[in-house]
Design a protein around this motif. Sequence first.
Motif, PDB file in Angstrom:
ATOM      1  N   ARG A  51     -10.285   5.066 -10.825  1.00  0.00           N
ATOM      2  CA  ARG A  51      -9.631   4.727  -9.551  1.00  0.00           C
ATOM      3  C   ARG A  51      -8.348   3.944  -9.817  1.00  0.00           C
ATOM      4  N   LEU A  52      -7.329   4.255  -9.051  1.00  0.00           N
ATOM      5  CA  LEU A  52      -5.990   3.745  -9.300  1.00  0.00           C
ATOM      6  C   LEU A  52      -5.918   2.223  -9.241  1.00  0.00           C
ATOM      7  N   VAL A 102       0.840  -1.203   0.000  1.00  0.00           N
ATOM      8  CA  VAL A 102       0.000   0.000   0.000  1.00  0.00           C
ATOM      9  C   VAL A 102       0.872   1.249   0.000  1.00  0.00           C
ATOM     10  N   ARG A 103       1.846   1.288   0.880  1.00  0.00           N
ATOM     11  CA  ARG A 103       2.723   2.468   1.009  1.00  0.00           C
ATOM     12  C   ARG A 103       3.498   2.737  -0.277  1.00  0.00           C
ATOM     13  N   PHE A 155       2.646   2.528  -3.254  1.00  0.00           N
ATOM     14  CA  PHE A 155       1.869   3.168  -4.308  1.00  0.00           C
ATOM     15  C   PHE A 155       1.264   4.501  -3.860  1.00  0.00           C
ATOM     16  N   MET A 156       1.787   5.044  -2.765  1.00  0.00           N
ATOM     17  CA  MET A 156       1.367   6.356  -2.278  1.00  0.00           C
ATOM     18  C   MET A 156       2.537   7.320  -2.367  1.00  0.00           C
ATOM     19  N   LYS A 157       2.240   8.602  -2.420  1.00  0.00           N
ATOM     20  CA  LYS A 157       3.272   9.629  -2.426  1.00  0.00           C
ATOM     21  C   LYS A 157       2.990  10.616  -1.298  1.00  0.00           C
ATOM     22  N   THR A 180      -7.849   5.181  -5.172  1.00  0.00           N
ATOM     23  CA  THR A 180      -8.158   6.605  -5.155  1.00  0.00           C
ATOM     24  C   THR A 180      -8.412   7.104  -6.573  1.00  0.00           C
ATOM     25  N   GLY A 207       2.063  10.105   1.595  1.00  0.00           N
ATOM     26  CA  GLY A 207       0.864   9.782   2.364  1.00  0.00           C
ATOM     27  C   GLY A 207      -0.429  10.018   1.616  1.00  0.00           C
ATOM     28  N   PHE A 208      -0.343  10.385   0.345  1.00  0.00           N
ATOM     29  CA  PHE A 208      -1.552  10.674  -0.429  1.00  0.00           C
ATOM     30  C   PHE A 208      -1.677   9.702  -1.600  1.00  0.00           C
ATOM     31  N   GLY A 209      -2.916   9.618  -2.116  1.00  0.00           N
ATOM     32  CA  GLY A 209      -3.169   8.741  -3.260  1.00  0.00           C
ATOM     33  C   GLY A 209      -3.171   7.286  -2.850  1.00  0.00           C
ATOM     34  N   GLY A 210      -2.804   6.421  -3.790  1.00  0.00           N
ATOM     35  CA  GLY A 210      -2.762   4.999  -3.505  1.00  0.00           C
ATOM     36  C   GLY A 210      -3.884   4.236  -4.161  1.00  0.00           C
TER      37      GLY A 210
END
Length: 289
Positions: free
Chosen positions: A165-166, A144-145, A147-149, A157, A151-154
């Motif tokens: 949605r991603l 999960v982490r 694919f986030m930047k 989203t 702390g946002f997105g992922g």
Amino acid sequence: MSQVPIYDTPILGMATRPRVSKAIEYGNVVNFWVEYPSGLIDLTRSQHLTADGVEPSLMSLTQLDIPVTGDRTIRVDKSKAAVVIIDMQNFFLHPELRVHKTGLACVDPLLKVIGPLRKQGVKILWVNWGLTDQELKTIPPAVVRGFMKGGFGGFGTEMPGNFGRLLMRDARNSELYGPLQEEYLKGEKEGTDVWIHKNRMSGIWGHQTALDLYLKENGITTLFFGGVNADQCVSGTFIDAYFQGYDCVMVEDITATTSPAGGLENVLHNAANSQGFVTNTSNIINASG
């Protein structure tokens, strides 16, 4: 003075080893390869090594002989072979979402090799991220982490524009890039191409994954790999398939990564020298006639 132990086996030197001096069989009664002094490695599991060590003739109706690095040629059973194309999706390739020049450069050779392989009866497997809402609840935190930047997105989203949605199933960003989507739909209609969802970097990270089930149900033993990114999802699937006993062949000119220099080279080195074989689309097309 230090010396190399006399029993040391150069596992990471397979692509540079000289040809065998006499025919040799690897494996067991059911699952085996045979390598010959000519450089041929027979992966078909159709004929055990004979007492006289004579190399069998190519059965062109059912088999292909494909040159690989290391001055070798692999013989594969067409009905037991498949191309595994990983993550050639809009999310990873579309210019509106990222810069991936080397990935885009794989599109043309991929389109050129698919047709000849289809005609030979080799299955084309498009293995892609495609998540469900239920799967979002079970993905490990490390994935999960990643694919986030900040702390946002992922996963799951909403993306800008109409990309959806991603990496969720049926979202535009999860579709194959450009002409590849059309090529898949063409193959699906012809019954040669299959779309397989994955929910980890590796498409075969455990038993009972969709890819693992398909391969076993269809008796496929030899896999040709390509896609993005080479040192992430492609190599993850390649190595897991190697661990599970599949014959693994990396196709160099349809494999790419955004990683710094050395990322792709390391994958190709280990594929050729330890885990399997490396070839290119020209070799495959020429072998396919």
